[in-house]
Design an enzyme around this catalytic site. Structure first.
Site, PDB file in Angstrom:
ATOM      1  N   ARG A  43       0.819  -1.214   0.000  1.00 37.13           N
ATOM      2  CA  ARG A  43       0.000   0.000   0.000  1.00 37.13           C
ATOM      3  C   ARG A  43       0.857   1.272   0.000  1.00 37.13           C
ATOM      4  NH1 ARG A  43      -0.950   3.415   3.811  1.00 37.13           N
ATOM      5  NH2 ARG A  43      -1.243   1.795   5.372  1.00 37.13           N
ATOM      6  N   TYR A  97     -15.547   9.409 -19.704  1.00 36.73           N
ATOM      7  CA  TYR A  97     -15.968   8.069 -19.267  1.00 36.73           C
ATOM      8  C   TYR A  97     -17.046   8.194 -18.165  1.00 36.73           C
ATOM      9  CZ  TYR A  97     -15.660   3.596 -16.872  1.00 36.73           C
ATOM     10  OH  TYR A  97     -15.971   2.415 -16.273  1.00 36.73           O
ATOM     11  N   ASP A 168      -7.432  11.200 -19.770  1.00 37.28           N
ATOM     12  CA  ASP A 168      -7.697   9.764 -19.748  1.00 37.28           C
ATOM     13  C   ASP A 168      -7.263   9.233 -21.115  1.00 37.28           C
ATOM     14  OD1 ASP A 168      -8.868   7.222 -19.915  1.00 37.28           O
ATOM     15  OD2 ASP A 168     -10.501   7.783 -18.561  1.00 37.28           O
ATOM     16  N   LYS A 193      -8.197  -2.250 -19.660  1.00 36.67           N
ATOM     17  CA  LYS A 193      -8.522  -2.294 -21.074  1.00 36.67           C
ATOM     18  C   LYS A 193      -7.291  -2.743 -21.883  1.00 36.67           C
ATOM     19  CE  LYS A 193     -12.194  -0.738 -19.202  1.00 36.67           C
ATOM     20  NZ  LYS A 193     -12.544   0.651 -19.074  1.00 36.67           N
TER      21      LYS A 193
HETATM   22  C1  LIG Z   1     -12.930   1.465 -18.089  1.00 35.68           C
HETATM   23  C2  LIG Z   1     -12.526   2.890 -18.168  1.00 35.68           C
HETATM   24  C3  LIG Z   1     -12.201   3.616 -17.014  1.00 35.68           C
HETATM   25  C4  LIG Z   1     -12.318   3.052 -15.635  1.00 35.68           C
HETATM   26  O1  LIG Z   1     -11.468   1.992 -15.413  1.00 35.68           O
HETATM   27  P1  LIG Z   1     -11.736   0.817 -14.334  1.00 35.68           P
HETATM   28  O2  LIG Z   1     -10.518   0.000 -14.450  1.00 35.68           O
HETATM   29  O3  LIG Z   1     -13.014   0.141 -14.724  1.00 35.68           O
HETATM   30  O4  LIG Z   1     -11.877   1.490 -13.014  1.00 35.68           O
HETATM   31  C5  LIG Z   1     -11.791   4.927 -17.166  1.00 35.68           C
HETATM   32  N1  LIG Z   1     -11.719   5.497 -18.386  1.00 35.68           N
HETATM   33  C6  LIG Z   1     -12.028   4.843 -19.512  1.00 35.68           C
HETATM   34  C7  LIG Z   1     -11.923   5.529 -20.828  1.00 35.68           C
HETATM   35  C8  LIG Z   1     -12.429   3.509 -19.449  1.00 35.68           C
HETATM   36  O5  LIG Z   1     -12.756   2.858 -20.573  1.00 35.68           O
END
Ligand SMILES: *Cc1c(COP(=O)(O)O)cnc(C)c1O
Length: 379
Positions: A43, A97, A168, A193
């Protein structure tokens, strides 16, 4: 080193004991503290398996340092709260998102953070900034419409005013877009992803300067969203093939976008790689390839979207994205289900819209699957 090489080699821990060529999985949560300054602890975000993935992603993004988290949202929420607090203001893109959007509308007011949403263009984002704005959060390309924003413009505007910019970069992945080179301060990835890439893990990353990482790591230690050694190892393993996977996914997506664009039962295709897409010129100036995500609308007068999805044999109906297998979903009943039908229509997420996450399969097999489903789904 080129990115293909960095994917394989950057960050790997060389094990002096066995001289095996892979990073060992260090499962300890207790480490000897004698005669050392920085005793590892999961952590504390400073274990060897965490370091290995952070170093690899930093190499790929051109970042100095970073933090690996247990989800993309842990990464995003920690990044935002590291640079804004009570009395501050944040500008966000309304196409962010869904989870980031919900975090803002659900929590900011209670924390005392003011916020404004702006549409997906640099002018609107800049116009929404106030004297109190501390952070700007953007995303490009967006989900599910693949809109593109001029990243350089937003970054230059914010830099002049000492506003921290967060992007992002999940959809583009570090293979196709490197926002730090474009002037952005902080990159967030949902590692769930493309970085993970096999639809079997949940993780996230923040990469930025050394100084900003200090701040993020401090808050991360308080909030505690750390990632375990096993998942770090899996993530490191996945990252070794990131260049190959995303390269193939981007090529496949381009071929599929062209196929769909030319089909008489498809009324719209959203893909920044198509020369006549509204974001194409900007995308060309800031992306290396256009990624594996696209969305399209079936002509409602001719085809039924749910019938079409059920007829697909190879492409699976599934939420989430970025895996080696192709998946499809209807945002109106998945990611955007909580939105009213009128609001969905306003932002362009119609009931006929389908989002395709293109995998690494053979493109002609995927096109054949789409073709047979299109043929058999007439109203
Ligand atoms: C899935 C996603 C997130 C969030 O990610 P998690 O791993 O589900 O918390 C944030 N931004 C985008 C563009 C995403 O596709």
């Amino acid at each position: 080193m080129k990115k293909e090489t960095q994917c394989v080699h950057s960050g790997s821990y060389r094990d002096g004991v066995t001289r095996g060529i892979n990073t060992p999985i260090f499962t300890s949560s207790a480490f000897d503290y004698l005669d050392r300054d920085d005793t590892p602890y999961p952590r504390y975000f400073n274990t060897p398996n965490q370091d290995a993935v952070v170093k690899k992603v930093c190499a790929l993004e051109g970042a100095e340092d970073g933090v690996v988290f247990s989800s993309g949202m842990a990464a995003m929420s920690t990044a935002i709260l590291s640079f804004a607090g009570s009395g501050d203001h944040i500008v966000l893109m309304d196409e962010l998102y869904g989870g980031t959007h919900a975090f803002a509308t659900g929590e900011f007011q209670r924390i005392g953070i003011g916020y404004s949403f702006a549409s997906t263009d640099a002018e609107s984002i800049c116009a929404a900034a106030t004297e109190r704005t501390k952070v700007i959060v953007i995303e490009s390309p967006t989900n599910p419409l693949l809109s593109v924003i001029d990243i350089r413009k937003v970054a230059a505007f914010a830099r002049e005013r000492e506003i921290t910019t967060i992007i992002d970069n999940t959809f583009a992945s570090p293979m196709n877009q490197n926002p730090i080179e474009l002037g952005i301060d902080i990159i967030v990835h949902s590692g769930t992803k493309y970085l993970g890439g096999h639809s079997d893990m949940c993780c996230g990353l923040v990469v930025t300067s050394r100084k900003k990482t200090e701040r993020v790591r401090t808050l991360a230690r308080h909030l505690g969203g750390s990632l375990d050694a096993m998942t770090c190892y899996l993530l490191e393993r996945s990252l070794k093939t990131l260049a190959l996977r995303v390269g193939r996914q981007s090529e496949n997506a381009m071929r599929i976008a062209r196929f769909l664009k030319g089909h008489q039962c498809v009324s719209r295709v959203h893909y920044p790689g198509l020369p006549d897409s509204p974001g194409h010129e900007i995308a060309k100036s800031q992306m290396k390839a256009y990624g594996g995500m696209l969305s399209f609308e079936l002509d409602k007068r001719q085809l039924d979207a749910s019938k079409f999805v059920k007829r697909l044999r190879l492409i699976s109906p599934a939420v989430s994205l970025g895996g080696v297998e192709s998946t499809i979903c209807a945002p109106a009943v998945t990611s955007h289900a909580k939105m009213s039908a009128a609001e969905r229509e306003r932002i362009g997420v119609t009931d006929a819209l389908l989002r395709l996450s293109v995998g690494i399969e053979d493109a002609s097999d995927l096109i054949q699957d789409l073709e047979q489903a299109l043929e058999g789904s007439s109203n």
